[in-house]
Design a protein around this motif. Structure first.
Motif, PDB file in Angstrom:
ATOM      1  N   MET A   1      -8.061 -11.745   7.332  1.00 14.81           N
ATOM      2  CA  MET A   1      -7.481 -10.436   7.648  1.00 14.81           C
ATOM      3  C   MET A   1      -8.465  -9.582   8.428  1.00 14.81           C
ATOM      4  O   MET A   1      -9.619  -9.489   8.067  1.00 14.81           O
ATOM      5  CB  MET A   1      -7.135  -9.687   6.348  1.00 14.81           C
ATOM      6  CG  MET A   1      -5.914 -10.223   5.635  1.00 14.81           C
ATOM      7  SD  MET A   1      -4.413  -9.833   6.513  1.00 14.81           S
ATOM      8  CE  MET A   1      -3.577 -11.407   6.385  1.00 14.81           C
TER       9      MET A   1
ATOM     10  N   THR B   1      -0.859  -2.351  -4.864  1.00 14.63           N
ATOM     11  CA  THR B   1      -0.846  -1.782  -3.511  1.00 14.63           C
ATOM     12  C   THR B   1      -1.910  -0.694  -3.382  1.00 14.63           C
ATOM     13  O   THR B   1      -2.622  -0.628  -2.372  1.00 14.63           O
ATOM     14  CB  THR B   1       0.562  -1.241  -3.183  1.00 14.63           C
ATOM     15  OG1 THR B   1       1.465  -2.344  -3.191  1.00 14.63           O
ATOM     16  CG2 THR B   1       0.606  -0.557  -1.823  1.00 14.63           C
TER      17      THR B   1
ATOM     18  N   ALA C   1      -5.164  -2.442  -3.034  1.00 16.31           N
ATOM     19  CA  ALA C   1      -5.324  -3.021  -1.696  1.00 16.31           C
ATOM     20  C   ALA C   1      -5.656  -1.947  -0.661  1.00 16.31           C
ATOM     21  O   ALA C   1      -6.468  -2.165   0.242  1.00 16.31           O
ATOM     22  CB  ALA C   1      -4.047  -3.768  -1.298  1.00 16.31           C
TER      23      ALA C   1
ATOM     24  N   LYS D   1      -7.780  -3.359   2.454  1.00 16.36           N
ATOM     25  CA  LYS D   1      -7.112  -4.617   2.785  1.00 16.36           C
ATOM     26  C   LYS D   1      -5.712  -4.381   3.337  1.00 16.36           C
ATOM     27  O   LYS D   1      -5.158  -5.248   4.005  1.00 16.36           O
ATOM     28  CB  LYS D   1      -6.982  -5.495   1.532  1.00 16.36           C
ATOM     29  CG  LYS D   1      -8.266  -6.085   1.026  1.00 16.36           C
ATOM     30  CD  LYS D   1      -7.951  -6.917  -0.217  1.00 16.36           C
ATOM     31  CE  LYS D   1      -9.147  -7.652  -0.750  1.00 16.36           C
ATOM     32  NZ  LYS D   1      -8.797  -8.377  -1.984  1.00 16.36           N
ATOM     33  N   TYR D   2      -5.130  -3.253   2.981  1.00 13.55           N
ATOM     34  CA  TYR D   2      -3.750  -2.991   3.385  1.00 13.55           C
ATOM     35  C   TYR D   2      -3.643  -1.614   4.038  1.00 13.55           C
ATOM     36  O   TYR D   2      -4.175  -0.634   3.525  1.00 13.55           O
ATOM     37  CB  TYR D   2      -2.832  -3.066   2.155  1.00 13.55           C
ATOM     38  CG  TYR D   2      -1.411  -2.655   2.454  1.00 13.55           C
ATOM     39  CD1 TYR D   2      -0.614  -3.421   3.302  1.00 13.55           C
ATOM     40  CD2 TYR D   2      -0.864  -1.492   1.914  1.00 13.55           C
ATOM     41  CE1 TYR D   2       0.677  -3.035   3.597  1.00 13.55           C
ATOM     42  CE2 TYR D   2       0.436  -1.105   2.201  1.00 13.55           C
ATOM     43  CZ  TYR D   2       1.200  -1.887   3.047  1.00 13.55           C
ATOM     44  OH  TYR D   2       2.484  -1.500   3.348  1.00 13.55           O
ATOM     45  N   SER D   3      -2.971  -1.582   5.172  1.00 18.98           N
ATOM     46  CA  SER D   3      -2.754  -0.326   5.886  1.00 18.98           C
ATOM     47  C   SER D   3      -1.408   0.256   5.455  1.00 18.98           C
ATOM     48  O   SER D   3      -0.362  -0.307   5.769  1.00 18.98           O
ATOM     49  CB  SER D   3      -2.747  -0.617   7.396  1.00 18.98           C
ATOM     50  OG  SER D   3      -2.406   0.544   8.098  1.00 18.98           O
ATOM     51  N   PRO D   4      -1.425   1.373   4.727  1.00 18.78           N
ATOM     52  CA  PRO D   4      -0.151   1.904   4.210  1.00 18.78           C
ATOM     53  C   PRO D   4       0.680   2.537   5.322  1.00 18.78           C
ATOM     54  O   PRO D   4       0.157   2.886   6.378  1.00 18.78           O
ATOM     55  CB  PRO D   4      -0.603   2.966   3.205  1.00 18.78           C
ATOM     56  CG  PRO D   4      -1.913   3.427   3.713  1.00 18.78           C
ATOM     57  CD  PRO D   4      -2.556   2.246   4.356  1.00 18.78           C
ATOM     58  N   SER D   5       1.950   2.714   5.047  1.00 16.13           N
ATOM     59  CA  SER D   5       2.809   3.423   5.993  1.00 16.13           C
ATOM     60  C   SER D   5       2.388   4.885   6.016  1.00 16.13           C
ATOM     61  O   SER D   5       1.706   5.369   5.092  1.00 16.13           O
ATOM     62  CB  SER D   5       4.274   3.310   5.555  1.00 16.13           C
ATOM     63  OG  SER D   5       4.463   4.030   4.349  1.00 16.13           O
TER      64      SER D   5
END
Lengths: 73, 139
Positions: free
Chosen positions: A1, A35, A38, A43-47
């Protein structure tokens, strides 16, 4: 990622908000604990909606929670 | 590990074991015979029942052990992971479909066509579930 081009201060803000847990924050934002973990770890791009909801929980503007890293596109 | 992730692992391992057995046990030497199609059917019925029972039991056990997470609604990250997994699974499915179309024109026996279709569905499912497991860990 690929690494996200922004960082966040969610962990610190949770601590300052009475040691709020990831689960509590997730419940208030409408996402799972995983979430939130993350997002915190980058690790995760939120809305945009979730990002605003997180900022709203802490009573902060978006840029106080998420910071664009200098030198990235 | 989250409940959703565990369910994905159950599905992945169950599919791998069940269809691994099927493709190893299928009598390939007789694949061109007229009865091979019925042999495949006879193997697929207990296999499908076995998958349903194994997944139901495993899911029930995990649901009991992770009660707080059972009723959690899917969020945007879950949906993104599911979309990406399904997108990746599309490729083996398309390749398998075209391979099957090609084989039809060569006059391949029905049991071979059935097994090719089955293999592509299983492979696509393994790619979908496997990539979702990976994405749950990495994104």
């Amino acid at each position: 990622m690929a690494r996200l081009p922004f960082t966040n201060d969610i962990r610190t803000l949770r601590f300052l908000a009475g040691e709020m847990t990831q689960g509590d924050l997730g419940e208030r934002v409408g996402v799972t604990r995983q979430t939130i973990a993350a997002i915190e770890q980058g690790k995760y791009s939120p809305s945009l909606e979730v990002a605003f909801r997180i900022a709203h929980v802490f009573g902060k503007p978006l840029e106080a929670v998420f910071q664009w890293e200098n030198g990235t596109g | 590990m989250a409940f959703r992730e565990k369910i994905h692992w159950v599905a992945f391992v169950t599919m791998l074991l069940a269809f691994g057995w099927y493709f190893l046990a299928f009598p390939w030497r007789d694949a061109a015979s007229p009865g091979a199609l019925w042999t495949a059917g006879g193997m697929l019925i207990p296999l499908t029942l076995g998958i349903i029972v194994a997944m139901t039991v495993a899911t029930a056990i995990m649901a009991i052990r992770n009660r707080s997470e059972v009723n959690l609604a899917e969020d945007e990250r879950d949906r993104a992971i599911h979309w990406r997994g399904t997108h990746l699974a599309y490729y083996p499915m398309v390749v398998g479909t075209w391979a099957c179309i090609g084989l039809i024109f060569t006059g391949a026996p029905p049991a071979i066509l059935l097994n090719l279709l089955l293999a592509m569905v299983v492979l696509s499912e393994l790619v979908r579930i496997g990539s979702q497991i990976w994405l749950y860990r990495r994104s």
